[in-house]
Scaffold this motif. Sequence first.
Motif, PDB file in Angstrom:
ATOM      1  N   VAL A 145       0.850  -1.228  -0.130  1.00 33.35           N
ATOM      2  CA  VAL A 145      -0.008  -0.067  -0.017  1.00 33.35           C
ATOM      3  C   VAL A 145       0.895   1.244  -0.067  1.00 33.35           C
ATOM      4  O   VAL A 145       0.637   2.226  -0.956  1.00 33.35           O
ATOM      5  N   ARG A 146       1.851   1.149   0.898  1.00 37.22           N
ATOM      6  CA  ARG A 146       2.757   2.466   0.984  1.00 37.22           C
ATOM      7  C   ARG A 146       3.575   2.621  -0.322  1.00 37.22           C
ATOM      8  O   ARG A 146       3.693   3.872  -0.887  1.00 37.22           O
ATOM      9  N   ARG A 147       3.946   1.629  -0.906  1.00 32.73           N
ATOM     10  CA  ARG A 147       4.941   1.578  -2.085  1.00 32.73           C
ATOM     11  C   ARG A 147       4.013   2.317  -3.258  1.00 32.73           C
ATOM     12  O   ARG A 147       4.387   3.163  -4.054  1.00 32.73           O
ATOM     13  N   ALA A 148       2.843   1.706  -3.326  1.00 28.77           N
ATOM     14  CA  ALA A 148       1.935   2.286  -4.359  1.00 28.77           C
ATOM     15  C   ALA A 148       1.561   3.670  -4.105  1.00 28.77           C
ATOM     16  O   ALA A 148       1.588   4.608  -5.166  1.00 28.77           O
ATOM     17  N   MET A 149       1.372   4.098  -2.935  1.00 29.50           N
ATOM     18  CA  MET A 149       0.756   5.403  -2.639  1.00 29.50           C
ATOM     19  C   MET A 149       1.866   6.250  -2.664  1.00 29.50           C
ATOM     20  O   MET A 149       1.805   7.543  -2.902  1.00 29.50           O
ATOM     21  N   SER A 150       3.318   6.038  -2.755  1.00 28.54           N
ATOM     22  CA  SER A 150       4.189   6.858  -2.923  1.00 28.54           C
ATOM     23  C   SER A 150       4.512   7.154  -4.485  1.00 28.54           C
ATOM     24  O   SER A 150       5.543   8.132  -4.752  1.00 28.54           O
ATOM     25  N   GLU A 151       3.916   6.449  -5.397  1.00 32.32           N
ATOM     26  CA  GLU A 151       3.954   6.946  -6.824  1.00 32.32           C
ATOM     27  C   GLU A 151       3.389   8.188  -7.263  1.00 32.32           C
ATOM     28  O   GLU A 151       2.244   8.754  -6.525  1.00 32.32           O
ATOM     29  N   ASP A 152       3.803   8.873  -8.082  1.00 31.21           N
ATOM     30  CA  ASP A 152       3.104  10.288  -8.510  1.00 31.21           C
ATOM     31  C   ASP A 152       1.727  10.001  -8.641  1.00 31.21           C
ATOM     32  O   ASP A 152       0.985   9.207  -9.806  1.00 31.21           O
ATOM     33  N   ASN A 153       0.921  10.790  -8.121  1.00 33.38           N
ATOM     34  CA  ASN A 153      -0.505  11.013  -8.448  1.00 33.38           C
ATOM     35  C   ASN A 153      -1.535   9.937  -7.970  1.00 33.38           C
ATOM     36  O   ASN A 153      -2.612   9.635  -8.621  1.00 33.38           O
ATOM     37  N   VAL A 154      -0.885   8.939  -7.315  1.00 34.83           N
ATOM     38  CA  VAL A 154      -1.678   7.729  -6.837  1.00 34.83           C
ATOM     39  C   VAL A 154      -2.644   8.155  -5.673  1.00 34.83           C
ATOM     40  O   VAL A 154      -2.268   8.593  -4.709  1.00 34.83           O
ATOM     41  N   ALA A 155      -3.936   7.947  -5.928  1.00 38.17           N
ATOM     42  CA  ALA A 155      -4.898   8.293  -4.827  1.00 38.17           C
ATOM     43  C   ALA A 155      -5.546   6.946  -4.220  1.00 38.17           C
ATOM     44  O   ALA A 155      -6.102   6.741  -2.906  1.00 38.17           O
ATOM     45  N   ALA A 156      -5.456   5.803  -5.093  1.00 37.10           N
ATOM     46  CA  ALA A 156      -5.890   4.500  -4.544  1.00 37.10           C
ATOM     47  C   ALA A 156      -5.330   3.337  -5.210  1.00 37.10           C
ATOM     48  O   ALA A 156      -4.482   3.582  -6.520  1.00 37.10           O
ATOM     49  N   VAL A 157      -5.210   2.097  -4.530  1.00 34.53           N
ATOM     50  CA  VAL A 157      -4.558   0.985  -5.061  1.00 34.53           C
ATOM     51  C   VAL A 157      -5.478  -0.014  -4.670  1.00 34.53           C
ATOM     52  O   VAL A 157      -6.061  -0.249  -3.416  1.00 34.53           O
ATOM     53  N   PHE A 158      -5.745  -1.164  -5.416  1.00 35.74           N
ATOM     54  CA  PHE A 158      -6.218  -2.521  -5.014  1.00 35.74           C
ATOM     55  C   PHE A 158      -5.569  -3.728  -5.228  1.00 35.74           C
ATOM     56  O   PHE A 158      -4.654  -3.514  -6.212  1.00 35.74           O
ATOM     57  N   GLY A 159      -5.742  -4.640  -4.340  1.00 32.68           N
ATOM     58  CA  GLY A 159      -4.660  -5.940  -4.638  1.00 32.68           C
ATOM     59  C   GLY A 159      -5.555  -6.750  -5.221  1.00 32.68           C
ATOM     60  O   GLY A 159      -6.497  -6.714  -6.001  1.00 32.68           O
ATOM     61  N   SER A 160      -5.267  -8.244  -5.146  1.00 35.13           N
ATOM     62  CA  SER A 160      -5.774  -9.336  -5.797  1.00 35.13           C
ATOM     63  C   SER A 160      -5.724 -10.577  -5.043  1.00 35.13           C
ATOM     64  O   SER A 160      -4.985 -10.440  -3.752  1.00 35.13           O
ATOM     65  N   TYR A 161      -6.884 -11.130  -5.112  1.00 36.58           N
ATOM     66  CA  TYR A 161      -6.758 -12.718  -4.389  1.00 36.58           C
ATOM     67  C   TYR A 161      -5.638 -13.419  -4.948  1.00 36.58           C
ATOM     68  O   TYR A 161      -5.127 -13.134  -5.765  1.00 36.58           O
ATOM     69  N   ASP A 162      -5.042 -14.301  -3.982  1.00 36.82           N
ATOM     70  CA  ASP A 162      -4.099 -15.250  -4.367  1.00 36.82           C
ATOM     71  C   ASP A 162      -4.302 -16.556  -4.988  1.00 36.82           C
ATOM     72  O   ASP A 162      -5.799 -16.540  -5.483  1.00 36.82           O
ATOM     73  N   ASP A 163      -3.605 -17.414  -5.128  1.00 33.07           N
ATOM     74  CA  ASP A 163      -3.722 -18.419  -6.173  1.00 33.07           C
ATOM     75  C   ASP A 163      -4.675 -19.587  -5.473  1.00 33.07           C
ATOM     76  O   ASP A 163      -4.566 -20.653  -5.756  1.00 33.07           O
ATOM     77  N   ALA A 164      -4.770 -19.318  -4.026  1.00 35.17           N
ATOM     78  CA  ALA A 164      -5.242 -20.347  -3.114  1.00 35.17           C
ATOM     79  C   ALA A 164      -6.468 -19.915  -2.324  1.00 35.17           C
ATOM     80  O   ALA A 164      -6.127 -19.889  -1.039  1.00 35.17           O
ATOM     81  N   PRO A 165      -7.614 -19.596  -3.115  1.00 35.77           N
ATOM     82  CA  PRO A 165      -8.660 -19.206  -2.276  1.00 35.77           C
ATOM     83  C   PRO A 165      -9.026 -20.011  -1.246  1.00 35.77           C
ATOM     84  O   PRO A 165      -9.236 -21.237  -1.297  1.00 35.77           O
ATOM     85  N   ASP A 166      -9.583 -19.658   0.051  1.00 41.21           N
ATOM     86  CA  ASP A 166      -9.975 -20.438   1.335  1.00 41.21           C
ATOM     87  C   ASP A 166     -11.431 -20.787   1.290  1.00 41.21           C
ATOM     88  O   ASP A 166     -11.711 -21.414   2.060  1.00 41.21           O
ATOM     89  N   GLY A 167     -12.135 -20.049   0.185  1.00 44.27           N
ATOM     90  CA  GLY A 167     -13.669 -20.447   0.161  1.00 44.27           C
ATOM     91  C   GLY A 167     -13.829 -21.909   0.358  1.00 44.27           C
ATOM     92  O   GLY A 167     -13.253 -22.655  -0.733  1.00 44.27           O
TER      93      GLY A 167
END
Length: 200
Positions: A105-127
């Motif tokens: 989160v911090r790395r993405a937010m340190s980029e120029d003009n970034v207001a938001a970041v979202f991630g991804s599920y991993d390849d082993a969902p727990d559902g």
Amino acid sequence: MTQNHALSISVVMPAYKAEHLLPRVLAPLITMLEAGEVQQVLVVDDQSPDGTADLARKMGATVLTTPVNGGPGAARNLAAEHATGDILWFVDSDVIAHSDGPTHVRRAMSEDNVAAVFGSYDDAPDGQAWFSRYKNLLHRYHHQRAKRDARTFWAGCGAIRADVFREVGGFDVKTYEVPSIEDIELGYRIAATGRRIVVE
């Protein structure tokens, strides 16, 4: 540009009937809190009929309760009113965040003009149900192949600068009384300000 270590993070978890999930999903966030990786962990109990609020409080989260059951958008908006961090990191009550989440989160937010970041599920969902696993893997497939710059947002595991969230008015819970695409629509409003949203 803001230094990475200067960005404080408030974790926001909307929760409804999540008592059975909290030992798995809240524990990693409390570990981040205790390690100083995040500033606060806010669990918003959306009028759960079970022991969600009590367990979250016992585990070390700050617990807020919605005045009426209003869905995750209303819960997130309430948390934003009480959050003290520079960044609001939304983590759903059925999502297990990885320990390196704050770093991403911090790395993405340190980029120029970034207001938001979202991630991804991993390849082993727990559902447990096969359809739930399929849907999670399908989300992962699309997120992993998406362009880094997005015009949308995913609130299941996504972060927004708190000042930008407040500037655009948070989640639209009047139009989307029933949870559906309120996070996608929020992303459109953020992008309309000329700021960046990135997929990490």
